[in-house]
Design an enzyme around this catalytic site. Sequence first.
Site, short mmCIF file in Angstrom:
data_model
loop_
_atom_site.label_atom_id
_atom_site.label_comp_id
_atom_site.label_asym_id
_atom_site.label_seq_id
_atom_site.Cartn_x
_atom_site.Cartn_y
_atom_site.Cartn_z
N ARG A 15 0.84 -1.19 0.00
CA ARG A 15 0.00 0.00 0.00
C ARG A 15 0.88 1.26 0.00
O ARG A 15 2.09 1.19 0.22
CB ARG A 15 -0.92 0.00 1.23
CG ARG A 15 -2.01 -1.05 1.19
CD ARG A 15 -2.78 -1.14 2.50
NE ARG A 15 -1.98 -1.76 3.56
CZ ARG A 15 -2.41 -1.99 4.79
NH1 ARG A 15 -3.65 -1.63 5.13
NH2 ARG A 15 -1.64 -2.56 5.69
N GLU A 118 -6.16 4.83 13.49
CA GLU A 118 -7.08 3.90 14.15
C GLU A 118 -7.81 4.46 15.35
O GLU A 118 -8.74 3.82 15.88
CB GLU A 118 -6.35 2.61 14.56
CG GLU A 118 -5.40 2.74 15.75
CD GLU A 118 -4.00 3.18 15.36
OE1 GLU A 118 -3.12 3.15 16.24
OE2 GLU A 118 -3.79 3.54 14.18
N ASP A 270 -2.80 -6.70 15.37
CA ASP A 270 -2.24 -5.34 15.41
C ASP A 270 -2.30 -4.75 16.81
O ASP A 270 -1.48 -3.90 17.17
CB ASP A 270 -3.01 -4.42 14.46
CG ASP A 270 -2.41 -4.40 13.06
OD1 ASP A 270 -1.23 -4.77 12.92
OD2 ASP A 270 -3.12 -4.04 12.12
#
Length: 372
Positions: A15, A118, A270
């Site tokens: 990405r 996040e 994560d």
Amino acid sequence: MRVGVPTEIKDHEYRVGLTPESAGEVVRHGHEVMVQSGAGLGIGATDDDYRAVGAQIVDTSDQVFSKAEMVVKVKEPLASERALLRDDQILFTYLHLAPDPDQTRDLLASGAICIAYETVTDATGGLPLLKPMSQVAGRMSIQAAAHCLEKAQSGRGVLMGGVPGVLPARVTVIGGGVVGFNAAQMAVGMGADVTILDRSPRALEALSRHFGVQAKTPFSNATTIQDCVSTSDVVIGAVLIPGAAAPRLVTRDMLGTMKRGAVLVDVAIDQGGCFETSKPTTHSDPTFVVDDVVHYCVANMPGAVARTSTYALNNVTLPHVLSIADKGWRAALGDDANLADGLNVWNGQVTNAAVAESLNLDFVPITTALHS
């Protein structure tokens, strides 16, 4: 503002922080964009694609970090990248600090302003910058599980949807949020026998309404987790406490009750993982086996479908990139309390309560940073 986009260096991470289209938008707002050569190749974007929208191409990540006032990434900076951060530089990316004391220490020492995708919120309390990657990871978790069930991958040799005359795989999804919902959708679509566990009556009601008889939705507690884990071919870990370490809901003892060759996919890795036996893995070496149970714990699952993931991510991050570049970080966060929730590290201090609690560090309110 000078905005920098380095090439991602995490294992098999394809990405990129800004697509050419997003870089063009930043340029049209009157800012400079520097992109490291080759940064977009994983999504099919060449250096010439970036040049065509007015971005500057530089050769190394050192050049990006040394010149950029804001660095826009996808994954958390690795140690070599953290060493390049400087005082008052803005870092806008996923961080996942709660299970990562080394990264947190380095970011604190850097003096950088670190805003985590996040923990940015929305008006409903959702996590809009995490949502698209949660959707991708939830869907990919079932693809990964189906592959891991194959005998050649140390799995049980079970086809997810079965065939006429043979039962399908039993799939338990722990957590009925964005990841869990998308995992369940894929599992149901493949014909699996699906159970979704959650502790929120409202979430369970919504899941039951959506899936009807295609999925069972019992309340999550230690007993139901134990019962479901022991009878499942696949268990998807999809729990999330924003900013905090994931709770360890499947213990080592539970593995002894599981079927030989069953598969655990820990999408919460994560944030430290929700299985006691989890440890981060990579796309190069995605699985390991404990007590005859296959563990898939890749920490950047969406990186494998880089084009889909990057464009989905840019759809939600670009407005914030533009706001920070146009106004400066302090004014942008001051004008948008939801974006302000993304501030995790400022001036060598932790500004996210969940991160501070998880790592036993002092907490400084975001308002202190905004009004300093």
